[in-house]
Each structure stands twice: as C-alpha cells, then as structure tokens.
Write a protein that holds these residues in place. Structure first.
Motif, PDB file in Angstrom:
ATOM      1  N   LEU A  25       0.838  -1.201   0.000  1.00  0.00           N
ATOM      2  CA  LEU A  25       0.000   0.000   0.000  1.00  0.00           C
ATOM      3  C   LEU A  25       0.873   1.251   0.000  1.00  0.00           C
ATOM      4  O   LEU A  25       1.679   1.461   0.901  1.00  0.00           O
ATOM      5  CB  LEU A  25      -0.905  -0.015   1.236  1.00  0.00           C
ATOM      6  N   ILE A  26       0.705   2.096  -1.026  1.00  0.00           N
ATOM      7  CA  ILE A  26       1.400   3.383  -1.103  1.00  0.00           C
ATOM      8  C   ILE A  26       0.451   4.466  -0.612  1.00  0.00           C
ATOM      9  O   ILE A  26      -0.615   4.685  -1.196  1.00  0.00           O
ATOM     10  CB  ILE A  26       1.829   3.703  -2.538  1.00  0.00           C
ATOM     11  N   LEU A  27       0.841   5.163   0.462  1.00  0.00           N
ATOM     12  CA  LEU A  27       0.034   6.231   1.031  1.00  0.00           C
ATOM     13  C   LEU A  27       0.697   7.578   0.783  1.00  0.00           C
ATOM     14  O   LEU A  27       1.913   7.666   0.602  1.00  0.00           O
ATOM     15  CB  LEU A  27      -0.123   6.030   2.547  1.00  0.00           C
ATOM     16  N   LEU A  28      -0.101   8.652   0.807  1.00  0.00           N
ATOM     17  CA  LEU A  28       0.453   9.992   0.758  1.00  0.00           C
ATOM     18  C   LEU A  28       0.891  10.407   2.153  1.00  0.00           C
ATOM     19  O   LEU A  28       0.268  10.022   3.152  1.00  0.00           O
ATOM     20  CB  LEU A  28      -0.581  10.982   0.223  1.00  0.00           C
ATOM     21  N   ASN A  29       1.935  11.220   2.235  1.00  0.00           N
ATOM     22  CA  ASN A  29       2.449  11.608   3.554  1.00  0.00           C
ATOM     23  C   ASN A  29       1.486  12.503   4.324  1.00  0.00           C
ATOM     24  O   ASN A  29       1.610  12.654   5.533  1.00  0.00           O
ATOM     25  CB  ASN A  29       3.819  12.285   3.420  1.00  0.00           C
ATOM     26  N   SER A  30       0.501  13.084   3.649  1.00  0.00           N
ATOM     27  CA  SER A  30      -0.448  13.971   4.325  1.00  0.00           C
ATOM     28  C   SER A  30      -1.740  13.283   4.738  1.00  0.00           C
ATOM     29  O   SER A  30      -2.610  13.905   5.360  1.00  0.00           O
ATOM     30  CB  SER A  30      -0.782  15.157   3.408  1.00  0.00           C
ATOM     31  N   ASP A  31      -1.883  12.015   4.397  1.00  0.00           N
ATOM     32  CA  ASP A  31      -3.139  11.296   4.669  1.00  0.00           C
ATOM     33  C   ASP A  31      -3.111  10.701   6.074  1.00  0.00           C
ATOM     34  O   ASP A  31      -2.424   9.718   6.340  1.00  0.00           O
ATOM     35  CB  ASP A  31      -3.327  10.193   3.631  1.00  0.00           C
ATOM     36  N   GLU A  32      -3.889  11.298   6.980  1.00  0.00           N
ATOM     37  CA  GLU A  32      -3.931  10.843   8.373  1.00  0.00           C
ATOM     38  C   GLU A  32      -5.002   9.784   8.614  1.00  0.00           C
ATOM     39  O   GLU A  32      -5.058   9.200   9.698  1.00  0.00           O
ATOM     40  CB  GLU A  32      -4.191  12.044   9.295  1.00  0.00           C
ATOM     41  N   ILE A  33      -5.851   9.548   7.636  1.00  0.00           N
ATOM     42  CA  ILE A  33      -7.011   8.665   7.805  1.00  0.00           C
ATOM     43  C   ILE A  33      -6.859   7.350   7.051  1.00  0.00           C
ATOM     44  O   ILE A  33      -7.240   6.284   7.526  1.00  0.00           O
ATOM     45  CB  ILE A  33      -8.295   9.386   7.308  1.00  0.00           C
ATOM     46  N   GLY A  34      -6.300   7.415   5.841  1.00  0.00           N
ATOM     47  CA  GLY A  34      -6.367   6.288   4.917  1.00  0.00           C
ATOM     48  C   GLY A  34      -5.762   4.994   5.417  1.00  0.00           C
ATOM     49  O   GLY A  34      -6.333   3.923   5.216  1.00  0.00           O
TER      50      GLY A  34
END
Length: 252
Positions: A25-34
């Motif tokens: 899973l690749i997440l964005l550094n600003s995503d606190e929820i995903g």
C-alpha cells in the motif's frame, strides 16, 4: 580464558505465515485517515505492507519527488505480495489510469494493481449504478476533473457536490454528520441509485453501513472500494460485514 572454539549450527525449520493475501500500500504523507481505515477493513489473515510518499498537485497534476520505483523500495520484494495499491483518488484522476498503471508496473513487476480511482469505476460497475451521486472534498477546479474521468469510463453522474477543502487536514477533520447531510441532499435532488464519497482522507469508512441505512442505496468510499478491489484481485472471496454492501457481498 580459553578461546571459543565451536558454534552449534541448527538446521532451520520454517512455517509459512497463515496469510491468505498480501497487499502493498502506497500512502500519501499527508493522509492521516487512509492507512487506519484500510487496515480496519482488512481481515486478520490479510497482510498489508505500507510506504508513504510526498507529492504535489501543482497545476492540477500529480507529481512525486522520487520515482514509484524508489517509493516502493521500502516495501518487501514484489514476489512477497499479490497486489500493489496506490492510495490516492485525486492522483489517479490527475495521472490517468494508463499512466498510473505504467508507473506501478515498472515499480513492482508481476503483481496486480489498483487505486481508489480504478476501484471507484469497478465498484460502480459492480453495483450496476445507473445514476451516481459523487461527493468530493477537493477544490472546485480539481473536482471538475472527475466528470470527464468518470464519463470516459461510462459512468453516468446524476449529481455531484464538493466541500472545497484546502488541505488534507481539513478533509481528515470533516464532520461526519455534515458529510451525511450533504449526501442526503445530493441523493434527494437526483434520485441517485449509488453514492461515491471520494478521497481516502475523508473520515467515512466506519460510518458507511449507517449511511447506506439512512440513504437506502449503495454507499462507497475511496478506501472501501480500493480494499474491495485489492481483495478481489488477490482472490480473497470471503465477505466482510459492517462496512457497506460492497464488501458484504462475496467476491469472485
């Protein structure tokens, strides 16, 4: 003291982990929820390996400071997982599905790939939606990019709405009741037969079943649809209760 002269060597015995599927899973550094929402949707016998990236939406596009190959270098080798998921709906729309898939294939050859934007199309097709209501939290101009993106995939939007948040922090902190109120207004106006809530940062996953109960139609979100699609690609067929009818139905 006598020098150490012998080491006992044992033959290793390995026992494979009791895992039915593995997802990168690749997440964005600003995503606190995903990340938490995605993990919440995963059964205990599904392993999830995560990494994060910085990004920019400058000019309405999507760029990262390094290549996807570099981004995924902190994940286990690709032969250790089944699916690679890029957790960004707006990034999918900005890049376009063919370009995104090309990036993911170069980064981790030999696995299957998804993202919320890809999964959104597959999920809306799965529920056979004919009149879709779309609610996003993006700036108005970026929100408008979703209309041709969905139209190209043959998805008919009956109505769409936008909160116009300026940061991911605002999106993460959206009031759930306000989201439901907006959703009700869209569905009432359009007689929509499915609702899609875009953005993995939107805090809706724990509330999807309640939204469906109050609206009376399938309700899907970016993270939920991506989880459903990733599990489907990995061959995980067992239903998952409590997060809307998309996941509650048996896959495969």
């Amino acid at each position: 003291m006598d020098a150490h002269t012998s080491t006992i060597v044992f033959s290793p015995k390995t026992v494979p982990a009791a895992v039915s599927a593995r997802i990168g899973l690749i997440l964005l550094n600003s995503d606190e929820i995903g990340e938490g929402a995605f993990q919440r949707l995963m059964p205990e016998d599904v392993a999830v390996y995560t990494t994060r990236t910085a990004y920019s939406h400058a000019g309405g596009g999507f760029t990262t400071p390094t290549s996807f190959t570099d981004i995924t270098s902190s994940l286990p080798p690709s032969n250790r997982f089944d699916v690679l998921a890029f957790s960004c709906t707006s990034g999918t729309v900005a890049l376009g599905i063919p370009a995104l898939l090309s990036e993911l294939e170069q980064a981790c050859p030999g696995v299957k790939y998804t993202s919320p934007g890809i999964a959104m199309i597959e999920a809306l097709r799965r529920v056979e939606a004919q009149r879709v209501a779309l609610l996003t939290p993006y700036g108005f101009e970026f929100h408008q990019k979703f209309l041709p993106f969905l139209a190209k995939a043959g998805i008919h939007l009956a109505v769409d709405g936008v909160f116009e948040c300026k940061t991911d922090v605002e999106i993460c902190e959206l009031d759930v009741q306000e989201i439901l109120t907006a959703a009700k207004a869209l569905v009432k106006q359009s007689n929509a037969d499915a609702l899609f809530l875009s953005c993995t940062s939107m805090p809706v996953v724990p509330h999807l079943a309640r939204f469906e109960q109050e609206l009376g139609i399938p309700v899907m979100s970016s993270t939920q649809a991506m989880a459903w699609h990733a599990l489907s690609l990995a061959g995980y067929t067992r239903p998952i209760a409590g997060f809307g009818r998309l996941l509650a139905e048996k896959r495969g």
